[in-house]
Design an enzyme around this catalytic site. Structure first.
Site, PDB file in Angstrom:
ATOM      1  CG  ASP A 153      -2.084  -1.043   1.015  1.00  0.00           C
ATOM      2  OD1 ASP A 153      -1.950  -1.989   0.121  1.00  0.00           O
ATOM      3  OD2 ASP A 153      -2.825  -1.121   2.014  1.00  0.00           O
ATOM      4  CG  ASP A 206      -6.611  -0.036   1.386  1.00  0.00           C
ATOM      5  OD1 ASP A 206      -6.857  -1.374   1.507  1.00  0.00           O
ATOM      6  OD2 ASP A 206      -7.049   0.884   1.916  1.00  0.00           O
ATOM      7  CG  HIS A 254     -11.356   0.688   0.286  1.00  0.00           C
ATOM      8  ND1 HIS A 254     -11.137  -0.519   0.642  1.00  0.00           N
ATOM      9  CD2 HIS A 254     -10.543   1.468   1.297  1.00  0.00           C
ATOM     10  CE1 HIS A 254     -10.398  -0.621   1.696  1.00  0.00           C
ATOM     11  NE2 HIS A 254     -10.098   0.470   2.017  1.00  0.00           N
ATOM     12  CG  HIS A 256     -14.981   0.219   1.514  1.00  0.00           C
ATOM     13  ND1 HIS A 256     -14.255  -0.030   2.672  1.00  0.00           N
ATOM     14  CD2 HIS A 256     -15.065  -1.047   0.852  1.00  0.00           C
ATOM     15  CE1 HIS A 256     -14.066  -1.470   2.776  1.00  0.00           C
ATOM     16  NE2 HIS A 256     -14.509  -2.043   1.636  1.00  0.00           N
ATOM     17  CG  HIS A 265      -8.531   5.147   2.929  1.00  0.00           C
ATOM     18  ND1 HIS A 265      -9.742   4.825   4.009  1.00  0.00           N
ATOM     19  CD2 HIS A 265      -7.766   3.951   2.600  1.00  0.00           C
ATOM     20  CE1 HIS A 265      -9.681   3.547   4.063  1.00  0.00           C
ATOM     21  NE2 HIS A 265      -8.692   2.900   3.418  1.00  0.00           N
ATOM     22  CE  LYS A 272      -4.038  -4.338   1.044  1.00  0.00           C
ATOM     23  NZ  LYS A 272      -4.819  -3.384   1.816  1.00  0.00           N
ATOM     24  CB  CYS A 322      -2.290  -2.809   5.280  1.00  0.00           C
ATOM     25  SG  CYS A 322      -4.149  -2.389   4.993  1.00  0.00           S
TER      26      CYS A 322
HETATM   27  C1  VGL Z   1      -4.601   0.601   5.724  1.00  0.00           C
HETATM   28  C2  VGL Z   1      -6.228   1.375   7.036  1.00  0.00           C
HETATM   29  C3  VGL Z   1      -7.174   1.459   6.190  1.00  0.00           C
HETATM   30  C4  VGL Z   1      -3.357   0.303   5.466  1.00  0.00           C
HETATM   31  C5  VGL Z   1      -5.460   0.696   4.713  1.00  0.00           C
HETATM   32  O1  VGL Z   1      -2.892   0.192   4.357  1.00  0.00           O
HETATM   33  O2  VGL Z   1      -2.487  -0.001   6.585  1.00  0.00           O
HETATM   34  N1  VGL Z   1      -4.968   1.221   7.081  1.00  0.00           N
HETATM   35  N2  VGL Z   1      -6.943   0.935   5.008  1.00  0.00           N
HETATM   36 ZN    ZN Z   2      -8.371   0.885   3.641  1.00  0.00          ZN
END
Ligand code: VGL
Ligand code: ZN
Length: 246
Positions: free
Chosen positions: A50, A88, A90, A94, A123, A148, A193
């Site tokens: 990410d 990430d 979404h 979401h 996000h 994901k 993550c």
């Molecule tokens: C993440 C919070 C929400 C991450 C992703 O990449 O750690 N954290 N979505």
């Molecule tokens: Zn996320």
């Protein structure tokens, strides 16, 4: 000195140790930094979690110093034959977004069918600039990008299983099909993550090592310390980039 005893002691560790070919000077250098370094093998994969605009300074869920790890990640990646990236990814609206829960604010939690969900600012919405990989990330030889969190009603911190703990993303099958058995993790965020991916890597039967200086955390409410405790308890190894010969 690398006596056969010491080699035996280190045998169980990840990757292969750079032993053969050490010059006298290299041997001393290795000794000063605490021993021989690990060199990634053809069965190892670097999993870059990410590294996206939303998670770097200026983004909607910016991780402190999230951009500072990028040059290090780029350098580490040159030492790995196999690299997989995650994004990430979404839907609009979401379920993990606080904005989808009237009366809730970011960083509060709510109960969902699969458990407690932390609620985040919007996000990494599919196809938006915030979801793009950071422009300074330079890993042209990366072999796969796994997305994901694309189901509207379920989050997925982990690169292996969605938040219900059982819906696979397909990464386990991909790695197994390709004979890859050990995962080195870097990226964002350490306590979400990266941690969930590392623990799920263990659950799926892979070796898992987190390169801690190539990660940064969100650290909401003690989440970073808890994540390290959980990771170590799951058999994840905590290493530094200086432990690698790359
Ligand atoms: C993440 C919070 C929400 C991450 C992703 O990449 O750690 N954290 N979505
Ligand atoms: Zn996320």
């Amino acid at each position: 000195m690398l006596t056969s005893d010491r080699r035996g002691f280190l045998k169980g560790t990840a990757a292969s140790l750079v032993v053969a070919g050490f010059t006298g000077a290299a041997r001393v250098a290795a000794a000063q930094t605490g021993g021989p370094k690990m060199k990634p093998t053809a069965q190892d994969v670097l999993l870059v979690i990410d590294v996206q605009n939303c998670f770097t300074p200026g983004g909607s869920l910016a991780v402190k110093e999230g951009d500072q790890i990028i040059p290090l990640i780029n350098r580490l990646a040159t030492g790995f034959e196999h690299v997989v990236l995650t994004q990430d990814w979404h839907t609009p609206g979401h379920v993990s977004f606080a904005s989808s829960h009237p009366g809730k604010k970011p960083f509060e939690t709510t109960q969902l069918p699969y458990g407690t969900q932390v609620l985040w600012p919007d996000h990494c919405v599919q196809g938006t600039p915030g979801a793009d990989l950071h422009k300074d990330l330079r890993i042209p030889h990366a072999e796969l990008i796994i997305r994901k969190g694309y189901r509207k009603q379920m989050d997925s911190y982990s690169a292996f299983y969605e938040a219900d703990g059982k819906t696979p993303t397909g990464l386990t099958g991909y790695l197994k099909d390709r004979g890859l058995n050990q995962v080195f993790l870097v990226g964002l965020a350490t306590d979400f993550c990266v941690a969930w991916s590392a623990m799920d890597a263990r659950k799926a039967g892979f070796g898992a090592l987190v390169i801690e200086d190539a990660c940064r955390g969100i650290d909401a409410d003690g989440s970073l310390a808890k994540a390290w405790k959980d990771m170590l308890g799951a058999g994840v190894k905590r290493i530094k980039s200086s432990d690698l010969a790359v």
